[in-house]
Write a protein that holds these residues in place. Sequence first.
Motif, PDB file in Angstrom:
ATOM      1  N   LEU A  42       0.816  -1.207   0.000  1.00 39.21           N
ATOM      2  CA  LEU A  42       0.000   0.000   0.000  1.00 39.21           C
ATOM      3  C   LEU A  42       0.857   1.267   0.000  1.00 39.21           C
ATOM      4  N   ALA A  43       1.884   1.264   0.833  1.00 38.68           N
ATOM      5  CA  ALA A  43       2.751   2.442   0.931  1.00 38.68           C
ATOM      6  C   ALA A  43       3.485   2.669  -0.390  1.00 38.68           C
ATOM      7  N   TYR A  44       3.937   1.588  -0.999  1.00 41.28           N
ATOM      8  CA  TYR A  44       4.630   1.668  -2.291  1.00 41.28           C
ATOM      9  C   TYR A  44       3.704   2.239  -3.371  1.00 41.28           C
ATOM     10  N   LEU A  45       2.460   1.740  -3.416  1.00 43.36           N
ATOM     11  CA  LEU A  45       1.524   2.213  -4.442  1.00 43.36           C
ATOM     12  C   LEU A  45       1.124   3.668  -4.195  1.00 43.36           C
ATOM     13  N   ALA A  46       0.848   3.986  -2.926  1.00 48.74           N
ATOM     14  CA  ALA A  46       0.432   5.357  -2.596  1.00 48.74           C
ATOM     15  C   ALA A  46       1.539   6.352  -2.931  1.00 48.74           C
ATOM     16  N   ARG A  47       2.772   5.911  -2.715  1.00 50.28           N
ATOM     17  CA  ARG A  47       3.926   6.776  -3.012  1.00 50.28           C
ATOM     18  C   ARG A  47       3.963   7.126  -4.499  1.00 50.28           C
ATOM     19  N   ARG A  48       3.580   6.144  -5.354  1.00 45.96           N
ATOM     20  CA  ARG A  48       3.553   6.408  -6.807  1.00 45.96           C
ATOM     21  C   ARG A  48       2.378   7.326  -7.156  1.00 45.96           C
ATOM     22  N   ALA A  49       1.258   7.127  -6.475  1.00 43.60           N
ATOM     23  CA  ALA A  49       0.104   8.009  -6.734  1.00 43.60           C
ATOM     24  C   ALA A  49       0.460   9.447  -6.362  1.00 43.60           C
ATOM     25  N   ALA A  50       1.178   9.607  -5.259  1.00 47.60           N
ATOM     26  CA  ALA A  50       1.563  10.958  -4.819  1.00 47.60           C
ATOM     27  C   ALA A  50       2.486  11.628  -5.833  1.00 47.60           C
ATOM     28  N   GLY A  51       3.136  10.831  -6.655  1.00 52.64           N
ATOM     29  CA  GLY A  51       4.103  11.364  -7.615  1.00 52.64           C
ATOM     30  C   GLY A  51       3.491  11.942  -8.873  1.00 52.64           C
ATOM     31  N   GLY A  52       2.181  11.830  -9.041  1.00 51.43           N
ATOM     32  CA  GLY A  52       1.528  12.561 -10.126  1.00 51.43           C
ATOM     33  C   GLY A  52       1.004  11.737 -11.281  1.00 51.43           C
ATOM     34  N   THR A  53       1.155  10.414 -11.235  1.00 54.49           N
ATOM     35  CA  THR A  53       0.651   9.613 -12.351  1.00 54.49           C
ATOM     36  C   THR A  53      -0.874   9.539 -12.275  1.00 54.49           C
ATOM     37  N   ALA A  54      -1.509   9.336 -13.445  1.00 51.63           N
ATOM     38  CA  ALA A  54      -2.974   9.429 -13.472  1.00 51.63           C
ATOM     39  C   ALA A  54      -3.662   8.114 -13.144  1.00 51.63           C
ATOM     40  N   MET A  55      -3.026   6.997 -13.516  1.00 49.07           N
ATOM     41  CA  MET A  55      -3.720   5.710 -13.377  1.00 49.07           C
ATOM     42  C   MET A  55      -2.709   4.649 -12.963  1.00 49.07           C
ATOM     43  N   SER A  84      -9.793  -6.354   1.727  1.00 44.92           N
ATOM     44  CA  SER A  84      -8.356  -6.133   1.595  1.00 44.92           C
ATOM     45  C   SER A  84      -8.064  -5.369   0.302  1.00 44.92           C
ATOM     46  N   LEU A  85      -8.680  -5.795  -0.801  1.00 47.86           N
ATOM     47  CA  LEU A  85      -8.468  -5.108  -2.080  1.00 47.86           C
ATOM     48  C   LEU A  85      -8.918  -3.651  -2.011  1.00 47.86           C
ATOM     49  N   ALA A  86      -9.962  -3.412  -1.253  1.00 48.23           N
ATOM     50  CA  ALA A  86     -10.515  -2.047  -1.172  1.00 48.23           C
ATOM     51  C   ALA A  86      -9.504  -1.060  -0.600  1.00 48.23           C
ATOM     52  N   ARG A  87      -8.510  -1.545   0.099  1.00 50.66           N
ATOM     53  CA  ARG A  87      -7.499  -0.639   0.664  1.00 50.66           C
ATOM     54  C   ARG A  87      -6.715   0.072  -0.459  1.00 50.66           C
ATOM     55  N   ILE A  88      -6.626  -0.567  -1.634  1.00 48.99           N
ATOM     56  CA  ILE A  88      -5.819   0.036  -2.722  1.00 48.99           C
ATOM     57  C   ILE A  88      -6.488   1.300  -3.273  1.00 48.99           C
ATOM     58  N   PRO A  89      -7.729   1.209  -3.802  1.00 47.42           N
ATOM     59  CA  PRO A  89      -8.343   2.468  -4.261  1.00 47.42           C
ATOM     60  C   PRO A  89      -8.439   3.507  -3.152  1.00 47.42           C
ATOM     61  N   ASP A  90      -8.683   3.042  -1.931  1.00 41.44           N
ATOM     62  CA  ASP A  90      -8.768   4.011  -0.813  1.00 41.44           C
ATOM     63  C   ASP A  90      -7.449   4.763  -0.632  1.00 41.44           C
ATOM     64  N   ALA A  91      -6.334   4.091  -0.888  1.00 39.70           N
ATOM     65  CA  ALA A  91      -5.020   4.729  -0.709  1.00 39.70           C
ATOM     66  C   ALA A  91      -4.641   5.609  -1.896  1.00 39.70           C
ATOM     67  N   LEU A  92      -5.139   5.266  -3.093  1.00 30.62           N
ATOM     68  CA  LEU A  92      -4.724   6.011  -4.296  1.00 30.62           C
ATOM     69  C   LEU A  92      -5.611   7.223  -4.582  1.00 30.62           C
ATOM     70  N   HIS A  93      -6.879   7.098  -4.297  1.00 30.39           N
ATOM     71  CA  HIS A  93      -7.818   8.166  -4.665  1.00 30.39           C
ATOM     72  C   HIS A  93      -7.502   9.531  -4.055  1.00 30.39           C
ATOM     73  N   PRO A  94      -7.037   9.593  -2.799  1.00 30.20           N
ATOM     74  CA  PRO A  94      -6.734  10.930  -2.259  1.00 30.20           C
ATOM     75  C   PRO A  94      -5.698  11.705  -3.073  1.00 30.20           C
ATOM     76  N   TYR A  95      -4.893  11.016  -3.874  1.00 26.67           N
ATOM     77  CA  TYR A  95      -3.879  11.698  -4.693  1.00 26.67           C
ATOM     78  C   TYR A  95      -4.374  11.963  -6.118  1.00 26.67           C
ATOM     79  N   GLY A  96      -5.630  11.645  -6.364  1.00 26.61           N
ATOM     80  CA  GLY A  96      -6.186  11.903  -7.694  1.00 26.61           C
ATOM     81  C   GLY A  96      -5.799  10.859  -8.717  1.00 26.61           C
TER      82      GLY A  96
END
Length: 661
Positions: A42-55, A84-96
Amino acid sequence: MKLDHLFSTFRIKGMELKNRSVMPAMGTGYASSDGTVTDRLLAYLARRAAGGTAMIITEVCAVDTRGKGFPNELGAWGDHLVPSLARIPDALHPYGAKAVLQLHHAGRETFPVAAGGTPEAPSAIPSVILGQPCEEMSIPRITEVVEAFGKAAGRAKKAGFDAVEIHGAHGYLLTQFLSPFSNQRSDAYGGSEENRSRFVLHVVEAVRGAVGKDYPVIIRISADELIRGGYDLEFMKRFSPRLVAAGVDMIHVSLGVYSTPGNLTIASMDTDPGFNLFRARAIKEATGVPVIGVGRVRPELAEQAIAGGDADLIAFGRQHLCDPDFMNKLQQGNEKDIRWCTACNQGCIERLSFEMKSATCTFNPSCGREFKEGQGAGGAVYGLGALQAGQGHTAGAPGNGRRVWIIGAGPAGLSAALAASGKGCAVEVFERDGAPGGQVRPASRPPHKEAFMDWVNWAVNQLEKQKVSIRLREEMTGSMLSADRPDAVILASGALPAVAGIPGIDSAHVCDARDVLMGRVGLKDPAVILGAGYVGMEAADFLIEKGIRVVVLEMQSVPPVGKFTAHGYWLHKRIRDGGGRLVYGAEVTNIGPEAVSFVQKDQEWREPAAMVVTAMGARSENGLETVLEKLGIPCRTVGDAGSPRRLLEAIHEGHKAGREI
Ligand SMILES: Cc1cc2nc3c(=O)[nH]c(=O)nc-3n(C[C@H](O)[C@H](O)[C@H](O)COP(=O)(O)OP(=O)(O)OC[C@H]3O[C@@H](n4cnc5c(N)ncnc54)[C@H](O)[C@@H]3O)c2cc1C
Ligand SMILES: Cc1cc2nc3c(=O)[nH]c(=O)nc-3n(C[C@H](O)[C@H](O)[C@H](O)COP(=O)(O)O)c2cc1C
Ligand code: SF4
């Protein structure tokens, strides 16, 4: 760099993307063996979302336990996995960023330990690479797996994912059904093109049926298997419109299977950037639906590809591992701050597939450690300013201005300096050479390796920003240490070439590979290289490119550089195509003025040589350890100074020592 197209929005069904950058699926090994999401993932994926990628497309996620490709693959095979899977969109969506789940079944490309028994496949033909026996799927089992894809897609939607991607590429189950090479069934699912297509079309229909008509469904395909007896681009141009008719909205145009020569699926530095974009265009033209282009695409190429209509979205795979912030940096015009992926494959895919360890990046020691370094989901992601300053080298305990001396400005020393200075130590780096980089300087000279210096330049640039001075042409000595005692030392003094006790080794026409690569010696023809490890092979590649005839003598009876890695494959090919010879099991007995003598299988041979190049390993240079111990100065030895290894160990150990010192 003008990147208007890359930064334009895009809509597919109800999913609106803020730009055209996609992080494609990349297996990490961070999930649990029960298929659940971990804090690390989760932390790894969220870190990429924070970096500005769209999808962000998740790594492979198994629709059925028998389709797992590795033991800790993410799972969507049961309703119990939805929370458990729901944690992924929940972590990525705040970064757009939008979240897409990749639905996967490995078929024969797996092991019993992952699949929980003998792997299953369209036909009982073992994987060419893994050699693993597999069982032919019965028709009821085929129906079950089709349904499993549909159910898993329904779970993805329920978990809050914005779309699903069906993994129909890279030689996994769906490709195996399509391929005349791996599908040799004689029933309704094999034989003719129509029959081989059936399973994949049923999977698409099942997925569409489960998610309804308004939900985006993507399929990833290999546009060409690039193997003898496999399907080709012409087939995919005929077949892909049928995917659209069956319910697909967008096609992600990858290529290759496990046995494609040179691993073009995850192409190494030996392959040209953007080499696969023409296939994306071909599929776009054949289907009329949006496509995602992928394969060593750099931002300027992405811009051209989108503007020119080759692709609608661009997947940047390994670049997301190497620098999760590259999209934000591009948008802010901070291109110089980007840490570029070199396509070395060592820290990511080769670590995952050959070393059976979780993936990371050679040049980004924080990749996969975001959860430990405080760069994760749940509000702990640093603000953009901190990300730019620290580049993932932001530290644990504060440095409080402690004086830390770093001996050596090779990769280990530069990485240590970034981490120690990032946490507030007063860092000075001492380098006896006239330029930073250590062995990366010769390592970047062979063909296709120039990008290795990008990391050195990036690190030096970051250190300049942090006001850390690199004192060039200053060799650290015991007397300097005792005269001006620092609070702590990181010894990153690296390694020097190893020398063998062969008669004639001191002759004037004998030199080391590093000197050849650095242009410190004149080249003579023909050359004999002693040692066929990476350094010897790359020296051969370098010399052949310069028109020198080359023979490489290797003591081991098997090639130290295998053809199973992408770079290894291309090295062997270029040396062979360039007329070079590799001799294994060769024990060198004498170096004469005109020839090298060696024994192979009890027979003596002479190989003419105007120049003899040694590439026989390295020995650590760490004499200052005992001096530091006597002086009582705390010291951490890192990289090749500890023992000669690779860049990954040097950069990661330096980073750890810098954080912990
Ligand atoms: C031709 C070649 C190709 C390679 N290709 C690859 C590859 O593709 N992938 C890979 O992973 N690895 C590769 N390597 C290995 C990799 O470069 C090394 O593992 C890595 O550079 C080790 O980093 P280091 O910082 O520990 O040491 P080094 O790179 O050796 O750096 C040590 C630095 O310390 C300096 N130094 C030493 N003593 C002192 C002192 N007393 N005072 C001041 N300065 C001092 C040296 O001058 C040097 O600059 C290659 C090596 C070579 C030679
Ligand atoms: C470590 C690693 C793991 C990968 N795992 C997957 C995967 O799970 N599913 C997939 O479709 N592709 C996978 N790929 C391929 C990438 O999605 C991508 O297509 C490939 O890296 C080429 O893109 P690039 O040149 O931009 O890196 C993986 C690649 C890497 C480096
Ligand atoms: S390990 Fe090499 S190929 Fe993989 S992401 Fe890092 S730089 Fe790129």
